[in-house]
Scaffold this active site. Structure first.
Site, PDB file in Angstrom:
ATOM      1  N   HIS A  46       0.816  -1.230   0.000  1.00  0.00           N
ATOM      2  CA  HIS A  46       0.000   0.000   0.000  1.00  0.00           C
ATOM      3  C   HIS A  46       0.844   1.273   0.000  1.00  0.00           C
ATOM      4  O   HIS A  46       0.431   2.295  -0.527  1.00  0.00           O
ATOM      5  CB  HIS A  46      -0.941  -0.006   1.211  1.00  0.00           C
ATOM      6  CG  HIS A  46      -0.230  -0.220   2.513  1.00  0.00           C
ATOM      7  ND1 HIS A  46       0.245  -1.454   2.902  1.00  0.00           N
ATOM      8  CD2 HIS A  46       0.116   0.634   3.504  1.00  0.00           C
ATOM      9  CE1 HIS A  46       0.821  -1.355   4.070  1.00  0.00           C
ATOM     10  NE2 HIS A  46       0.779  -0.097   4.458  1.00  0.00           N
TER      11      HIS A  46
ATOM     12  N   HIS B  34      28.274  -5.906  -9.398  1.00  0.00           N
ATOM     13  CA  HIS B  34      28.998  -6.766  -8.453  1.00  0.00           C
ATOM     14  C   HIS B  34      28.141  -7.889  -7.893  1.00  0.00           C
ATOM     15  O   HIS B  34      28.637  -8.979  -7.632  1.00  0.00           O
ATOM     16  CB  HIS B  34      29.520  -5.937  -7.270  1.00  0.00           C
ATOM     17  CG  HIS B  34      30.604  -4.983  -7.655  1.00  0.00           C
ATOM     18  ND1 HIS B  34      31.408  -4.350  -6.726  1.00  0.00           N
ATOM     19  CD2 HIS B  34      31.033  -4.537  -8.863  1.00  0.00           C
ATOM     20  CE1 HIS B  34      32.277  -3.561  -7.346  1.00  0.00           C
ATOM     21  NE2 HIS B  34      32.065  -3.651  -8.644  1.00  0.00           N
TER      22      HIS B  34
HETATM   23  C1  RB5 Z   1       3.965  -0.363   5.856  1.00  0.00           C
HETATM   24  O1  RB5 Z   1       3.470   0.533   6.767  1.00  0.00           O
HETATM   25  C2  RB5 Z   1       5.479  -0.487   5.975  1.00  0.00           C
HETATM   26  O2  RB5 Z   1       5.822  -1.117   7.156  1.00  0.00           O
HETATM   27  C3  RB5 Z   1       6.038  -1.215   4.772  1.00  0.00           C
HETATM   28  O3  RB5 Z   1       5.657  -0.555   3.621  1.00  0.00           O
HETATM   29  C4  RB5 Z   1       7.541  -1.310   4.712  1.00  0.00           C
HETATM   30  O4  RB5 Z   1       8.143  -0.058   4.916  1.00  0.00           O
HETATM   31  C5  RB5 Z   1       8.169  -2.359   5.529  1.00  0.00           C
HETATM   32  O5  RB5 Z   1       9.400  -2.574   5.471  1.00  0.00           O
END
Ligand code: RB5
Length: 142
Positions: free
Chosen positions: A9, A98
């Site tokens: 998202h 690499h």
């Molecule tokens: C979502 O909120 C976030 O945790 C995800 O997009 C990501 O950054 C996780 O590593």
């Protein structure tokens, strides 16, 4: 050239920007990411893009989440995937040269759209090094 792109998202807006950008360059894009900003789980999309790469349906993959970190950790669980979380064009170039990275991972909350498109260009333009030292290390990863 054909690329698979996936995102959670947090990555919808950057994903749409990159799809337009790649299509203008006549690069075919397979979109396996979510297209809504409803909360979802990045490992699902990491697995989808990794599958496209391992099955050789695409030349490489792009994964996007908020930081690029979670989705890179998830993609690297798939045997044969070398997913590199990159923040700039130098890292993108070296990840291909690499590390023979086959997926680049981007943090939509970390980098802007233009930097992301430059990162993708840098990755595309780079060539995998066949130097013995890099090949030895890659075989150790396998
Ligand atoms: C979502 O909120 C976030 O945790 C995800 O997009 C990501 O950054 C996780 O590593």
């Amino acid at each position: 050239m054909k690329v698979a792109i996936g995102n959670d998202h947090a990555g919808v807006e950057l994903k749409n920007y990159l799809i337009d950008y790649l299509k203008k360059k006549n690069i075919e894009v397979v979109n396996v990411g979510t297209d809504t900003t409803d909360s979802c789980d990045y490992p699902v999309y990491a697995k989808k893009v990794a599958g496209e790469v391992i099955d050789k349906n695409v030349d490489f993959g792009i994964l996007i989440c908020g930081t690029g970190i979670g989705i890179s950790i998830a993609a690297n669980k798939v045997k044969g995937i070398r997913a590199a979380k990159v923040n700039n064009t130098t890292e993108a170039k070296l990840a291909r040269e690499h590390n023979h990275a086959n997926i680049i991972c981007l943090g939509a909350r970390i980098i802007g759209n233009v930097i992301a498109s430059e990162i993708v260009d840098s990755f595309i333009e780079a060539k995998e090094s066949s130097a013995e030292n890099h090949l030895r290390r890659l075989s150790m990863l396998d």
